[in-house]
Write an enzyme that holds these catalytic residues in place. Structure first.
Site, short mmCIF file in Angstrom:
data_model
loop_
_atom_site.label_atom_id
_atom_site.label_comp_id
_atom_site.label_asym_id
_atom_site.label_seq_id
_atom_site.Cartn_x
_atom_site.Cartn_y
_atom_site.Cartn_z
N ASP A 1 8.72 3.07 11.37
CA ASP A 1 8.26 1.68 11.43
C ASP A 1 8.20 1.26 12.89
OD1 ASP A 1 8.34 -0.82 9.13
OD2 ASP A 1 8.40 -1.41 11.23
N PRO B 1 -6.64 -3.95 2.41
CA PRO B 1 -7.35 -3.65 1.16
C PRO B 1 -7.48 -2.13 0.99
CG PRO B 1 -8.86 -4.52 2.80
CD PRO B 1 -7.52 -4.49 3.45
N VAL C 1 7.39 -2.62 0.38
CA VAL C 1 6.70 -1.54 -0.35
C VAL C 1 7.21 -0.17 0.11
CG1 VAL C 1 4.46 -0.45 -0.78
CG2 VAL C 1 4.64 -2.94 -0.80
N HIS D 1 -9.58 -2.16 -6.03
CA HIS D 1 -8.25 -2.73 -6.29
C HIS D 1 -8.34 -4.18 -5.82
CE1 HIS D 1 -4.01 -3.51 -6.46
NE2 HIS D 1 -3.93 -3.67 -5.15
N ARG E 1 -6.94 -9.99 -0.64
CA ARG E 1 -6.55 -8.74 0.01
C ARG E 1 -7.53 -8.42 1.14
NH1 ARG E 1 -5.88 -7.62 -5.55
NH2 ARG E 1 -3.72 -7.27 -6.14
N SER F 1 -3.60 2.28 15.08
CA SER F 1 -2.44 2.61 15.93
C SER F 1 -1.55 3.67 15.28
CB SER F 1 -1.64 1.34 16.21
OG SER F 1 -0.92 0.94 15.05
N THR G 1 4.76 -8.27 -4.04
CA THR G 1 4.98 -7.28 -5.11
C THR G 1 5.34 -5.94 -4.47
OG1 THR G 1 2.81 -6.19 -5.27
CG2 THR G 1 3.01 -8.35 -6.30
P1 NAD Z 1 6.10 -5.96 4.66
O1 NAD Z 1 5.67 -7.01 5.61
O2 NAD Z 1 7.36 -6.12 3.88
O3 NAD Z 1 6.22 -4.56 5.44
C1 NAD Z 1 5.27 -4.09 6.31
C2 NAD Z 1 6.00 -3.18 7.29
O4 NAD Z 1 5.03 -2.58 8.14
C3 NAD Z 1 7.00 -3.91 8.20
O5 NAD Z 1 8.27 -3.29 8.15
C4 NAD Z 1 6.37 -3.81 9.58
O6 NAD Z 1 7.33 -3.75 10.65
C5 NAD Z 1 5.59 -2.51 9.44
N1 NAD Z 1 4.52 -2.39 10.43
C6 NAD Z 1 3.64 -3.35 10.83
N2 NAD Z 1 2.82 -2.84 11.77
C7 NAD Z 1 3.17 -1.53 11.94
C8 NAD Z 1 2.70 -0.49 12.76
N3 NAD Z 1 1.66 -0.70 13.61
N4 NAD Z 1 3.29 0.71 12.70
C9 NAD Z 1 4.32 0.92 11.85
N5 NAD Z 1 4.83 -0.03 11.04
C10 NAD Z 1 4.26 -1.24 11.10
O7 NAD Z 1 4.86 -5.71 3.68
P2 NAD Z 1 4.90 -5.04 2.24
O8 NAD Z 1 5.17 -6.08 1.21
O9 NAD Z 1 5.75 -3.83 2.31
O10 NAD Z 1 3.36 -4.61 2.06
C11 NAD Z 1 2.81 -3.56 2.82
C12 NAD Z 1 1.33 -3.33 2.46
O11 NAD Z 1 1.24 -2.88 1.12
C13 NAD Z 1 0.44 -4.57 2.56
O12 NAD Z 1 -0.80 -4.20 3.11
C14 NAD Z 1 0.27 -4.99 1.12
O13 NAD Z 1 -0.89 -5.75 0.91
C15 NAD Z 1 0.19 -3.63 0.47
N6 NAD Z 1 0.38 -3.58 -0.98
C16 NAD Z 1 -0.50 -2.80 -1.66
C17 NAD Z 1 -0.42 -2.72 -3.04
C18 NAD Z 1 -1.40 -1.81 -3.77
O14 NAD Z 1 -1.47 -1.78 -5.01
N7 NAD Z 1 -2.19 -1.04 -3.05
C19 NAD Z 1 0.55 -3.45 -3.74
C20 NAD Z 1 1.45 -4.23 -3.01
C21 NAD Z 1 1.35 -4.29 -1.62
#
Ligand code: NAD
Length: 317
Positions: free
Chosen positions: A37, A124, A16, A178, A91, A104, A233
Site C-alpha cells: 500500500d 470502474p 477491500v 459492473h 463508479r 503508478s 462494500t
Molecule cells: P479504501 O479507501 O478502503 O482502500 C483503498 C486503499 O488503496 C487505501 O489503503 C489506500 O492507501 C490505497 N492506495 C491508494 N492509492 C494507492 C497507490 N497509488 N498505491 C497503492 N495503494 C494505494 O477503498 P476500498 O473500500 O478498499 O475500495 C477499493 C476499490 O475497490 C475501489 O476502487 C472500490 O470502488 C472498489 N470496489 C470494487 C468492487 C467490485 O465489485 N469490483 C466492490 C467494492 C469495491
C-alpha cells in the site's frame, strides 16, 4: 529442496484489500500473501493483524509487507487500490483518480519481471482491467477484472430467495458492465437444469408476478443498498475475488462471469466486459458464448457500448 510456492500480492490494503487477504488466509488458498500500500504503516498494520490469525487456522500462510520490486515471483496480483465512489458518485466518476493510481502501480510491477495474472477489483473495474492490460502489455488471459462475478452472486441470491432454494443451485449470470447497464440473459437462467421461464410458468403462486427487469435493477443497485447503510462494500467482493483466485491457482476450469477482453465473442471487439469465462492456471482461458435472444444481445451490446465509451476516456487522462 525445490519449492513451488503460490504467492498472491494484494495492492491496496483498504477495506477491500484487507478483507480479500483475510478471506485468502482463512480459506488457506495460497502459501504467501504479500501486502502493498502507498500507506506503508497501514499495510504493516494489516500484516501484523493478519499474522495473529495463523495459530488458529488450518494452514501456516506466510503474510508479509512488500514492495513492487518483490512482485516478480507472484502468481496473482490483486489490485484494489483506488478511490471508492462517495455518496452520489457513480463508479465511473472515480475514473480519473483510479487511472492515475493504476498507472503508478502497474509500471513498477512490470519492472519487477512479473509475468503472472492481474486480478482487478478497483472501480470502474471493466475499464481499469482494460487499462491494466494495455499498460502491462500482458496477454488478455493474464489480466482479469472481477466484473459481474459479484453481481451474479447477488442475482442468484435474489432468485434463490424467490423460489426457496440454495443460491448455488441457481445458474444465472449478470453480464456486461459492473454497473447500471448490466443485463441478464434470462433465457439461459436455470435452476438445476430447469429453465427459469418454466419455473415461473409452473409456479404461478410463487413467482407468477415476478418482474424480471426490476430484478436486474435490484441486482445493479445492491451495492448502493449496502453503501447507503454501512458506507462501502467489501466482504462480498473480497470473497468473490477469492473464488476467482482459487479457480486460477487450483486450475479448476470453473466458469465465473468475470471481465475479459472480447475479441469477437458476442459480436464485440476490443472491450472488457463481464461474460462467463473458464478460469484455470492460465487465467481467463476461454469465453463461454451463451446463446441469447435478439433482445438480450441488444441489451448486452448497449452495456458494452457504455464501457467502450469510458475506456476511450481513460486514455485522455
Ligand atoms: P479504501 O479507501 O478502503 O482502500 C483503498 C486503499 O488503496 C487505501 O489503503 C489506500 O492507501 C490505497 N492506495 C491508494 N492509492 C494507492 C497507490 N497509488 N498505491 C497503492 N495503494 C494505494 O477503498 P476500498 O473500500 O478498499 O475500495 C477499493 C476499490 O475497490 C475501489 O476502487 C472500490 O470502488 C472498489 N470496489 C470494487 C468492487 C467490485 O465489485 N469490483 C466492490 C467494492 C469495491
Amino acid at each position: 529442496m525445490t519449492t513451488n510456492k503460490s504467492k498472491v500480492v494484494i495492492v491496496g490494503c483498504g477495506l477491500v484489500g484487507s478483507s480479500t487477504a483475510f478471506s485468502l488466509l482463512t480459506q488457506g488458498v495460497c502459501d504467501e500473501i504479500m501486502m502493498v500500500d502507498i500507506n506503508q504503516e497501514k499495510a504493516l498494520g494489516e500484516v501484523l493483524d493478519l499474522k495473529d490469525c495463523v495459530e488458529y487456522l488450518n494452514r501456516n500462510t506466510k503474510v508479509y509487507q512488500g514492495n513492487y520490486e518483490d512482485c516478480g515471483d507472484a502468481d496473482i496480483i490483486v489490485i484494489t487500490a483506488g478511490a471508492p465512489p462517495r455518496q452520489g458518485q457513480s463508479r465511473l466518476d472515480t475514473l480519473e483518480a483510479s487511472a492515475k493510481i493504476t498507472r503508478s502501480i502497474v509500471k513498477p510491477i512490470m519492472e519487477s519481471g512479473f509475468d503472472g495474472i492481474f486480478l482487478i477489483i478497483s472501480n470502474p473495474v471493466d475499464i481499469i482491467a482494460h487499462y491494466v492490460q494495455i499498460l502491462s502489455g500482458l496477454p488478455k488471459n493474464q489480466v482479469i477484472g472481477t466484473g459481474t462475478a459479484l453481481d451474479s452472486a447477488r442475482l442468484k441470491n435474489f432468485i434463490a430467495e424467490l423460489i426457496h432454494v440454495d443460491p448455488r443451485s441457481v445458474y444465472a449470470f449478470s453480464m456486461g458492465e459492473h454497473g447500471d447497464s448490466q443485463m441478464v440473459p434470462w433465457s439461459a437462467v436455470t435452476v438445476a437444469g430447469k429453465p427459469f421461464y418454466d419455473i415461473i410458468r409452473d409456479n404461478p403462486e410463487l413467482v407468477g408476478d415476478v418482474d424480471l427487469d426490476s430484478l436486474v435493477m435490484k441486482t445493479a443497485q445492491e451495492g448502493w443498498e449496502i453503501l447507503n447503510r454501512k458506507g462501502t462494500t467489501y466482504y462480498g467482493v473480497a470473497t468473490t475475488a477469492v473464488g476467482v483466485i482459487k479457480a486460477i491457482l487450483h486450475n479448476e476450469n470453473r466458469i465465473i462471469p468475470v471481465s475479459t477482453l472480447l475479441e469477437g465473442e458476442y459480436g464485440e471487439k476490443d472491450v472488457y466486459c463481464g461474460v462467463p469465462v473458464v478460469l484455470n492456471r492460465t487465467g481467463a482461458s476461454d469465453v463461454l458464448e451463451i446463446h441469447m435472444t435478439g433482445q438480450e444481445l441488444t441489451r448486452f451490446k448497449e452495456s458494452a457500448k457504455v464501457i467502450r465509451e469510458y475506456t476511450h476516456k481513460i486514455m485522455e487522462f
